[in-house]
Enzyme design. Structure first.
Site, PDB file in Angstrom:
ATOM      1  CE1 TYR A  11      -3.197   2.962   0.795  1.00 45.45           C
ATOM      2  CE2 TYR A  11      -2.611   2.755   3.117  1.00 45.45           C
ATOM      3  CZ  TYR A  11      -3.275   3.417   2.105  1.00 45.45           C
ATOM      4  OH  TYR A  11      -4.029   4.527   2.395  1.00 45.45           O
ATOM      5  CB  ILE A  12       2.994   2.911   2.522  1.00 42.44           C
ATOM      6  CG1 ILE A  12       1.831   2.856   3.530  1.00 42.44           C
ATOM      7  CG2 ILE A  12       3.727   4.234   2.628  1.00 42.44           C
ATOM      8  CD1 ILE A  12       2.255   2.778   4.986  1.00 42.44           C
ATOM      9  CG  ASN A  32       7.136 -11.880   0.421  1.00 42.64           C
ATOM     10  OD1 ASN A  32       6.291 -10.978   0.396  1.00 42.64           O
ATOM     11  ND2 ASN A  32       7.442 -12.550   1.523  1.00 42.64           N
ATOM     12  CG  PHE A  80       7.777   0.738   2.255  1.00 40.51           C
ATOM     13  CD1 PHE A  80       7.124   1.706   3.006  1.00 40.51           C
ATOM     14  CD2 PHE A  80       8.424   1.130   1.086  1.00 40.51           C
ATOM     15  CE1 PHE A  80       7.114   3.029   2.598  1.00 40.51           C
ATOM     16  CE2 PHE A  80       8.422   2.451   0.672  1.00 40.51           C
ATOM     17  CZ  PHE A  80       7.771   3.399   1.432  1.00 40.51           C
ATOM     18  CB  SER A 124       4.164   1.844  13.563  1.00 40.41           C
ATOM     19  OG  SER A 124       2.881   1.984  14.091  1.00 40.41           O
ATOM     20  CE1 TYR A 148       3.563  -3.767  12.004  1.00 50.45           C
ATOM     21  CE2 TYR A 148       2.375  -2.354  13.546  1.00 50.45           C
ATOM     22  CZ  TYR A 148       3.063  -2.528  12.360  1.00 50.45           C
ATOM     23  OH  TYR A 148       3.264  -1.441  11.533  1.00 50.45           O
ATOM     24  CE  LYS A 152       6.687  -1.881  11.337  1.00 50.66           C
ATOM     25  NZ  LYS A 152       7.403  -1.992  10.070  1.00 50.66           N
ATOM     26  CG  PHE A 177       0.818   9.444  13.730  1.00 52.30           C
ATOM     27  CD1 PHE A 177       2.190   9.698  13.597  1.00 52.30           C
ATOM     28  CD2 PHE A 177       0.282   9.427  15.004  1.00 52.30           C
ATOM     29  CE1 PHE A 177       2.995   9.941  14.713  1.00 52.30           C
ATOM     30  CE2 PHE A 177       1.080   9.688  16.124  1.00 52.30           C
ATOM     31  CZ  PHE A 177       2.429   9.939  15.978  1.00 52.30           C
ATOM     32  CG  ASN A 178      -4.056   5.874  12.371  1.00 49.32           C
ATOM     33  OD1 ASN A 178      -3.231   6.266  13.202  1.00 49.32           O
ATOM     34  ND2 ASN A 178      -4.914   4.919  12.636  1.00 49.32           N
ATOM     35  CG  ASN A 198      -6.153  -0.877   9.629  1.00 49.68           C
ATOM     36  OD1 ASN A 198      -5.508  -1.598   8.886  1.00 49.68           O
ATOM     37  ND2 ASN A 198      -5.815  -0.658  10.882  1.00 49.68           N
ATOM     38  CG  LEU A 199     -12.401   4.162  10.718  1.00 46.10           C
ATOM     39  CD1 LEU A 199     -13.618   3.469  11.312  1.00 46.10           C
ATOM     40  CD2 LEU A 199     -12.113   5.473  11.449  1.00 46.10           C
TER      41      LEU A 199
HETATM   42  P1  NAD Z   1       1.588  -3.692   3.005  1.00 44.93           P
HETATM   43  O1  NAD Z   1       1.359  -5.027   3.621  1.00 44.93           O
HETATM   44  O2  NAD Z   1       0.596  -3.187   2.023  1.00 44.93           O
HETATM   45  O3  NAD Z   1       3.036  -3.690   2.295  1.00 44.93           O
HETATM   46  C1  NAD Z   1       4.115  -4.420   2.796  1.00 44.93           C
HETATM   47  C2  NAD Z   1       4.715  -5.198   1.639  1.00 44.93           C
HETATM   48  O4  NAD Z   1       5.827  -5.962   2.115  1.00 44.93           O
HETATM   49  C3  NAD Z   1       3.722  -6.189   1.010  1.00 44.93           C
HETATM   50  O5  NAD Z   1       3.655  -5.972  -0.382  1.00 44.93           O
HETATM   51  C4  NAD Z   1       4.293  -7.561   1.334  1.00 44.93           C
HETATM   52  O6  NAD Z   1       4.045  -8.499   0.313  1.00 44.93           O
HETATM   53  C5  NAD Z   1       5.780  -7.242   1.504  1.00 44.93           C
HETATM   54  N1  NAD Z   1       6.530  -8.153   2.372  1.00 44.93           N
HETATM   55  C6  NAD Z   1       6.233  -8.537   3.641  1.00 44.93           C
HETATM   56  N2  NAD Z   1       7.174  -9.361   4.103  1.00 44.93           N
HETATM   57  C7  NAD Z   1       8.097  -9.508   3.123  1.00 44.93           C
HETATM   58  C8  NAD Z   1       9.305 -10.255   2.991  1.00 44.93           C
HETATM   59  N3  NAD Z   1       9.752 -11.047   3.976  1.00 44.93           N
HETATM   60  N4  NAD Z   1       9.988 -10.164   1.840  1.00 44.93           N
HETATM   61  C9  NAD Z   1       9.555  -9.398   0.812  1.00 44.93           C
HETATM   62  N5  NAD Z   1       8.411  -8.687   0.862  1.00 44.93           N
HETATM   63  C10 NAD Z   1       7.693  -8.745   2.011  1.00 44.93           C
HETATM   64  O7  NAD Z   1       1.794  -2.644   4.189  1.00 44.93           O
HETATM   65  P2  NAD Z   1       1.839  -1.056   4.139  1.00 44.93           P
HETATM   66  O8  NAD Z   1       0.606  -0.533   4.744  1.00 44.93           O
HETATM   67  O9  NAD Z   1       2.262  -0.584   2.811  1.00 44.93           O
HETATM   68  O10 NAD Z   1       2.996  -0.800   5.197  1.00 44.93           O
HETATM   69  C11 NAD Z   1       4.355  -0.644   4.809  1.00 44.93           C
HETATM   70  C12 NAD Z   1       5.208  -0.567   6.055  1.00 44.93           C
HETATM   71  O11 NAD Z   1       4.748   0.502   6.869  1.00 44.93           O
HETATM   72  C13 NAD Z   1       5.160  -1.817   6.923  1.00 44.93           C
HETATM   73  O12 NAD Z   1       6.439  -2.055   7.454  1.00 44.93           O
HETATM   74  C14 NAD Z   1       4.186  -1.441   8.017  1.00 44.93           C
HETATM   75  O13 NAD Z   1       4.425  -2.155   9.200  1.00 44.93           O
HETATM   76  C15 NAD Z   1       4.490   0.043   8.183  1.00 44.93           C
HETATM   77  N6  NAD Z   1       3.352   0.802   8.755  1.00 44.93           N
HETATM   78  C16 NAD Z   1       2.131   0.724   8.155  1.00 44.93           C
HETATM   79  C17 NAD Z   1       1.056   1.406   8.727  1.00 44.93           C
HETATM   80  C18 NAD Z   1      -0.313   1.312   8.115  1.00 44.93           C
HETATM   81  O14 NAD Z   1      -1.285   1.639   8.813  1.00 44.93           O
HETATM   82  N7  NAD Z   1      -0.476   0.917   6.860  1.00 44.93           N
HETATM   83  C19 NAD Z   1       1.239   2.178   9.886  1.00 44.93           C
HETATM   84  C20 NAD Z   1       2.505   2.259  10.451  1.00 44.93           C
HETATM   85  C21 NAD Z   1       3.568   1.559   9.871  1.00 44.93           C
HETATM   86  N1  UFG Z   2     -12.166   1.457  14.541  1.00 44.07           N
HETATM   87  C1  UFG Z   2     -13.512   1.183  14.662  1.00 44.07           C
HETATM   88  N2  UFG Z   2     -14.040   0.186  13.887  1.00 44.07           N
HETATM   89  C2  UFG Z   2     -13.308  -0.526  13.000  1.00 44.07           C
HETATM   90  C3  UFG Z   2     -11.921  -0.237  12.879  1.00 44.07           C
HETATM   91  C4  UFG Z   2     -11.386   0.757  13.669  1.00 44.07           C
HETATM   92  O1  UFG Z   2     -14.208   1.802  15.450  1.00 44.07           O
HETATM   93  O2  UFG Z   2     -13.840  -1.437  12.338  1.00 44.07           O
HETATM   94  C5  UFG Z   2     -11.584   2.557  15.338  1.00 44.07           C
HETATM   95  C6  UFG Z   2     -10.487   2.126  16.287  1.00 44.07           C
HETATM   96  O3  UFG Z   2     -11.024   1.730  17.526  1.00 44.07           O
HETATM   97  C7  UFG Z   2      -9.626   3.394  16.362  1.00 44.07           C
HETATM   98  C8  UFG Z   2      -9.780   4.006  14.973  1.00 44.07           C
HETATM   99  O4  UFG Z   2     -10.978   3.465  14.431  1.00 44.07           O
HETATM  100  O5  UFG Z   2     -10.181   4.279  17.293  1.00 44.07           O
HETATM  101  C9  UFG Z   2      -8.626   3.685  14.040  1.00 44.07           C
HETATM  102  O6  UFG Z   2      -8.418   2.270  14.024  1.00 44.07           O
HETATM  103  P1  UFG Z   2      -7.465   1.577  12.944  1.00 44.07           P
HETATM  104  O7  UFG Z   2      -7.547   0.097  13.169  1.00 44.07           O
HETATM  105  O8  UFG Z   2      -7.773   2.089  11.585  1.00 44.07           O
HETATM  106  O9  UFG Z   2      -6.024   2.132  13.317  1.00 44.07           O
HETATM  107  P2  UFG Z   2      -5.199   2.011  14.679  1.00 44.07           P
HETATM  108  O10 UFG Z   2      -4.926   3.399  15.134  1.00 44.07           O
HETATM  109  O11 UFG Z   2      -5.808   1.098  15.638  1.00 44.07           O
HETATM  110  O12 UFG Z   2      -3.874   1.289  14.152  1.00 44.07           O
HETATM  111  C10 UFG Z   2      -3.111   1.812  13.055  1.00 44.07           C
HETATM  112  C11 UFG Z   2      -2.387   0.661  12.358  1.00 44.07           C
HETATM  113  C12 UFG Z   2      -1.370   0.048  13.262  1.00 44.07           C
HETATM  114  C13 UFG Z   2      -0.451   1.100  13.791  1.00 44.07           C
HETATM  115  C14 UFG Z   2      -1.248   2.201  14.459  1.00 44.07           C
HETATM  116  C15 UFG Z   2      -0.372   3.314  14.921  1.00 44.07           C
HETATM  117  O13 UFG Z   2      -3.314  -0.341  11.970  1.00 44.07           O
HETATM  118  O14 UFG Z   2      -0.587  -0.868  12.522  1.00 44.07           O
HETATM  119  O15 UFG Z   2      -2.200   2.726  13.534  1.00 44.07           O
HETATM  120  O16 UFG Z   2       0.294   3.868  13.857  1.00 44.07           O
HETATM  121  F1  UFG Z   2       0.384   0.540  14.674  1.00 44.07           F
END
Ligand code: NAD
Ligand code: UFG
Length: 338
Positions: A11-12, A32, A80, A124, A148, A152, A177-178, A198-199
């Site tokens: 995604y990111i 992968n 990532f 994160s 998880y 980190k 953040f989110n 996620n929300l």
């Molecule tokens: P994502 O799952 O969409 O992307 C991660 C990618 O890494 C995937 O395409 C997956 O196939 C690949 N991957 C995982 N393990 C691997 C491995 N061993 N070898 C090769 N590829 C591998 O996640 P995202 O939302 O894009 O997040 C990217 C990074 O940001 C992650 O490290 C995640 O923990 C961190 N992050 C995400 C959020 C969020 O809310 N999306 C918040 C904070 C931090």
């Molecule tokens: N929420 C709901 N209903 C849902 C999903 C979420 O009410 O179905 C609420 C949660 O309680 C929270 C808010 O919406 O108050 C956001 O929840 P998310 O699950 O979207 O996000 P979080 O803040 O819980 O977690 C996200 C990432 C984590 C990361 C964290 C801090 O999923 O990986 O932000 O960066 F660690």
């Protein structure tokens, strides 16, 4: 010289690859596909009008990853790749520790071996744990509440130790953040497997008719309307932060840590209302029990990134809702055949 992007079809990562290609960077992506689809590659090339190298490699595969370093002139890495589902990490912690930590160790070993000492790492806001009060600054004490988050935090510590051992490294740790939203084209976006955790993906799936109603986890938090408050950031703003981080590691050594958030907290009900306004739709919801491990409020003090990276968010909550919806409605089944 190329930038290696691990997890670049996620995604990111996919949004960041587009920003890099748009700015003329040469990009090499490794993934992968454990949580993404090959279709993403085509879409990135379609949006950017540019090609990039892709390797289907697991970071745990030292030999496979070494081939990428041998075949490309890599100058910097944005890392990532990792598993990210909080609940799943509680059920299968060993998989999370192994994938996220060992994957990072192998990557860093190869970077060292090939003299590539510039790294941007995806951390994160989860590392701020349950005990800090928002707005969160980078210097607060860190703790975690699930495997998880522990991966980190552990990786952050490993990267700090690496710099102590070899001051030639320049490492930027970005605490996201989110992230929500999608590319304005509607061609790439977040594609969760199964029921979204996620929300925003849950809201868009309710809107598109895949889920009956949103469950709001608790309405008696210490917030303006009782629902949880978070710092939602448009994924394209987040992606742009990585380009600023690359400039930073180019010119500076050591470990530098930045929050990437807007600095504004919105409640779950604020997000529901903003989504309804941006899309002219109604989102059905029920209030249910709190989700364990959730904090009432979590939002960034984003001033350090502004001061030191010259980065700030440009998109607002309405943009995030509109773009999330555009992606969902044009791809109701994500990257699968629609
Ligand atoms: P994502 O799952 O969409 O992307 C991660 C990618 O890494 C995937 O395409 C997956 O196939 C690949 N991957 C995982 N393990 C691997 C491995 N061993 N070898 C090769 N590829 C591998 O996640 P995202 O939302 O894009 O997040 C990217 C990074 O940001 C992650 O490290 C995640 O923990 C961190 N992050 C995400 C959020 C969020 O809310 N999306 C918040 C904070 C931090
Ligand atoms: N929420 C709901 N209903 C849902 C999903 C979420 O009410 O179905 C609420 C949660 O309680 C929270 C808010 O919406 O108050 C956001 O929840 P998310 O699950 O979207 O996000 P979080 O803040 O819980 O977690 C996200 C990432 C984590 C990361 C964290 C801090 O999923 O990986 O932000 O960066 F660690």
């Amino acid at each position: 010289m190329a930038i290696l992007i691990t997890g670049g079809t996620g995604y990111i990562g996919s949004h960041t690859v587009i920003e890099l290609l748009n700015q003329g960077y040469e990009v090499v992506v490794v993934d992968n596909f454990s949580n993404s689809k090959p279709e993403v590659i085509k879409r990135i090339e379609e949006i950017s009008g540019k090609k990039f190298s892709f390797y289907k490699v697991d970071l745990l595969d030292y030999i496979g990853l070494e081939k990428v370093f041998k075949e490309n002139n890599i100058s910097k890495v944005i890392h990532f790749a990792g598993l990210k589902a909080v609940g799943e990490s509680v059920s299968i912690p060993l998989k999370y520790y192994y994938n996220n930590i060992t994957g990072t160790l192998i990557l860093c070993e190869l970077m060292s071996k090939y003299g590539v000492k510039k790294l941007v790492f995806s951390s994160s806001a989860t590392v701020y744990g349950m005990n800090n009060v928002s707005p969160l600054t980078e210097d607060l004490p860190l703790s975690t509440t699930n495997p998880y988050g522990s991966t980190k935090l552990m990786i952050e510590r490993i990267l700090n130790d690496l710099v102590v051992s070899d001051p030639e490294w320049g490492i930027v740790i970005l605490r996201y953040f989110n992230p929500i939203g999608a590319h304005e084209s509607g061609r790439i976006g977040e594609d969760p497997n199964g029921i979204p955790n996620n929300l925003m993906p849950y809201i868009t799936q309710v809107a598109v008719g895949k889920r009956a109603a949103l469950s709001i986890f608790g309405n008696d938090y210490e917030t303006s309307d009782g629902t949880g408050v978070r710092d939602y950031i448009h994924v394209v703003d987040l992606a742009k932060g990585h380009l600023k981080a690359l400039e930073k590691v180019k010119s500076e050594k050591g470990v530098m840590v930045y929050n990437l958030g807007t600095g504004i907290g919105y409640s779950v009900l604020d997000v529901v209302k903003a989504f309804e306004k941006a899309t002219n739709m109604t989102i059905l919801y029920n209030i249910v029990d709190k989700r364990s491990g959730d904090v009432d409020r979590c939002f960034a003090d984003a001033s350090k990134a502004l001061k030191e990276l010259d980065w700030k968010c440009e998109k607002n909550l309405e943009d995030m809702c509109r773009d999330s919806w555009k992606w969902q409605v044009s791809n109701p089944n994500g990257y699968k055949e629609n």
